[in-house]
Design a protein around this motif. Sequence first.
Motif, PDB file in Angstrom:
ATOM      1  N   PHE A   1      14.206  15.796  17.285  1.00 24.42           N
ATOM      2  CA  PHE A   1      14.002  15.120  16.004  1.00 24.42           C
ATOM      3  C   PHE A   1      14.819  15.788  14.904  1.00 24.42           C
ATOM      4  O   PHE A   1      15.463  15.108  14.096  1.00 24.42           O
ATOM      5  N   PHE A   2      14.800  17.114  14.856  1.00 25.89           N
ATOM      6  CA  PHE A   2      15.558  17.798  13.808  1.00 25.89           C
ATOM      7  C   PHE A   2      17.056  17.506  13.934  1.00 25.89           C
ATOM      8  O   PHE A   2      17.723  17.224  12.934  1.00 25.89           O
ATOM      9  N   ILE A   3      17.581  17.579  15.155  1.00 29.27           N
ATOM     10  CA  ILE A   3      19.008  17.321  15.352  1.00 29.27           C
ATOM     11  C   ILE A   3      19.353  15.895  14.931  1.00 29.27           C
ATOM     12  O   ILE A   3      20.331  15.672  14.196  1.00 29.27           O
ATOM     13  N   ALA A   4      18.545  14.928  15.371  1.00 29.78           N
ATOM     14  CA  ALA A   4      18.813  13.535  15.015  1.00 29.78           C
ATOM     15  C   ALA A   4      18.680  13.309  13.517  1.00 29.78           C
ATOM     16  O   ALA A   4      19.486  12.595  12.904  1.00 29.78           O
ATOM     17  N   LEU A   5      17.653  13.911  12.911  1.00 29.74           N
ATOM     18  CA  LEU A   5      17.430  13.734  11.468  1.00 29.74           C
ATOM     19  C   LEU A   5      18.559  14.362  10.661  1.00 29.74           C
ATOM     20  O   LEU A   5      19.026  13.783   9.664  1.00 29.74           O
ATOM     21  N   TRP A   6      19.030  15.532  11.071  1.00 28.95           N
ATOM     22  CA  TRP A   6      20.119  16.184  10.345  1.00 28.95           C
ATOM     23  C   TRP A   6      21.403  15.358  10.435  1.00 28.95           C
ATOM     24  O   TRP A   6      22.119  15.201   9.437  1.00 28.95           O
ATOM     25  N   LEU A   7      21.689  14.830  11.600  1.00 32.36           N
ATOM     26  CA  LEU A   7      22.879  13.982  11.751  1.00 32.36           C
ATOM     27  C   LEU A   7      22.751  12.711  10.917  1.00 32.36           C
ATOM     28  O   LEU A   7      23.743  12.242  10.330  1.00 32.36           O
ATOM     29  N   SER A   8      21.553  12.155  10.835  1.00 34.33           N
ATOM     30  CA  SER A   8      21.330  10.980   9.995  1.00 34.33           C
ATOM     31  C   SER A   8      21.519  11.324   8.528  1.00 34.33           C
ATOM     32  O   SER A   8      22.069  10.531   7.754  1.00 34.33           O
ATOM     33  N   PHE A   9      21.075  12.512   8.142  1.00 34.40           N
ATOM     34  CA  PHE A   9      21.279  12.985   6.770  1.00 34.40           C
ATOM     35  C   PHE A   9      22.771  13.128   6.466  1.00 34.40           C
ATOM     36  O   PHE A   9      23.241  12.722   5.393  1.00 34.40           O
ATOM     37  N   GLU A  10      23.526  13.687   7.401  1.00 36.22           N
ATOM     38  CA  GLU A  10      24.967  13.812   7.188  1.00 36.22           C
ATOM     39  C   GLU A  10      25.628  12.445   7.061  1.00 36.22           C
ATOM     40  O   GLU A  10      26.547  12.262   6.248  1.00 36.22           O
ATOM     41  N   LYS A  11      25.187  11.491   7.849  1.00 37.71           N
ATOM     42  CA  LYS A  11      25.739  10.140   7.752  1.00 37.71           C
ATOM     43  C   LYS A  11      25.391   9.518   6.402  1.00 37.71           C
ATOM     44  O   LYS A  11      26.230   8.837   5.785  1.00 37.71           O
ATOM     45  N   LEU A  12      24.177   9.741   5.928  1.00 33.61           N
ATOM     46  CA  LEU A  12      23.790   9.262   4.601  1.00 33.61           C
ATOM     47  C   LEU A  12      24.719   9.813   3.540  1.00 33.61           C
ATOM     48  O   LEU A  12      25.142   9.103   2.622  1.00 33.61           O
TER      49      LEU A  12
END
Length: 525
Positions: free
Chosen positions: A113-124
């Motif tokens: 979850f953390f890895i996916a959430l961080w990558l989503s944050f970077e995409k944002l």
Amino acid sequence: MKNILLALSSGLLLALSWPTNGFSLLSFIGFVPLLFAEFNLRKSELKRNNFKLFGLAYLSFLVWNLITTYWLYFSTPFGGVFAILANSLLMSLVFLIYHIIAKRVAFTAASSFFIALWLSFEKLHLSWEFSWPWLNLGNVFAEDVYLIQWYEYTGTFGGSLWVLISNFILFKGILLYIQHKDSKILMRTGLRFFLILGIPIVVSLLIKPEMNSENTIETLSLQPNIDPYTEKYNTNDEGISRSLIDLAEPLLTNQPQLLIAPETVFAEGIDIKNYRYSHAKLFTEQLLSKNKQLNILFGISMYQIIRDESQISPQSNVFRKGVWFNDYNSAVFKRKNAEHEFYHKSKLVVGVENFPYQSALKPLMGDIMIDLGGTVAKKTTQEERSVFELNNGYSVAPIICYESVYGEFVTGYVSNGANALAIITNDAWWGETQGHKQHWSYARLRAIETRRAIARSANTGISGFIDKDGTVLEKSNYNEKVALSYDLPLYEEETFYVKFGDFIPRISNFLALFILLFAVTRRRK
């Protein structure tokens, strides 16, 4: 105190890994101390540990942001402080959400979850109006391009994923060893860590492309070295034109050439309808009289007056009642026997070139963007990535300054036929700091992702040439007035990343949402 030291350690490790003076491999352990601090709080059963975790995360990310992007202060003090504090806040919120979810799911789900959430944050950070992707983790390898030749498949998100997985492998192994005191755990962890670091590096060395383009164009990159605080807006366009011609003339031939000059080098502001009367147009005519096979690309500040309300757009600005205007940061292209072509910058610097979500925020914040060193006037952008056709049949991309930080955005030029990338910028606002050095380094990532050679013209900062594997072919020094010449390779193949873009964060969005829904709907044991 122990957790505070752990948080400080993570901030320092991440900062010390960052280009251009850092050691990028430190990023593979940078999150580990903070992950231990979070684990300690999660298992402590103390009250208000969410608040304490947020404070620790904010301390860590503030140290990272402050050390790596302090140079923003030299351009706009208030804006620099705002950017550092706000980005640290957003990163801390990501870590807080991870902390909350980690209480409800197993280790593998929590780490995923953390890895996916961080990558989503970077995409944002690449797509919303408060965009600031400078510290996206994949950028950390900008000076170590031999490690990341596989960015032609993944873009920088492959690097971000690499860093995050490595941190969690190490964190889990050390955590298990502390719990079980079994040396075999350390051995297995060391092997996994070695493999996750080593395999991508081996792949990178194996796929490094050959530099064998048969097609080139002699490219002239001008660096006029104009101080933006004392000279640029106190020197008229006629004087700028003379200076640029004096700089270029010794290098002009009668063969096909491409000449590039910096972002908004013509800064007076020209009505786009009256461009034909401008010193910028006269500048192109004078150069073409010296070499009829010359291709010219340069930056200019332009505007368009609008009196018909039906022609205004959401990015149009009110001048007075019944009169609007579009404000452009543009690139101009000219070659013999062809009309002048224009491209309008489309990725804007927050605060300086746009007021994010102005309709909602301006009633609340007033004219705060002026205090950020910018303007309440919005720059007007364009939808498509324009490419300019050279007189040898190949095409060049006009990339203006901040746009060069956006990987998938740049692929749009290549999809539209660009055989080379031209970056025009003005990095003098930050002084002789890490700012202009990092900006130059990030261009090397775009070369690998697209497998296109890059010509870069900075007002001052670093001008020069980069080949498609990120190799620096030639570059200038800061605070140097110079014209550089190089036979720039022209390439035609399209990479996997050009075709499919940021597929990694798109997958991450679904994974993060799935784990979040699972965590909030399951019964907690």
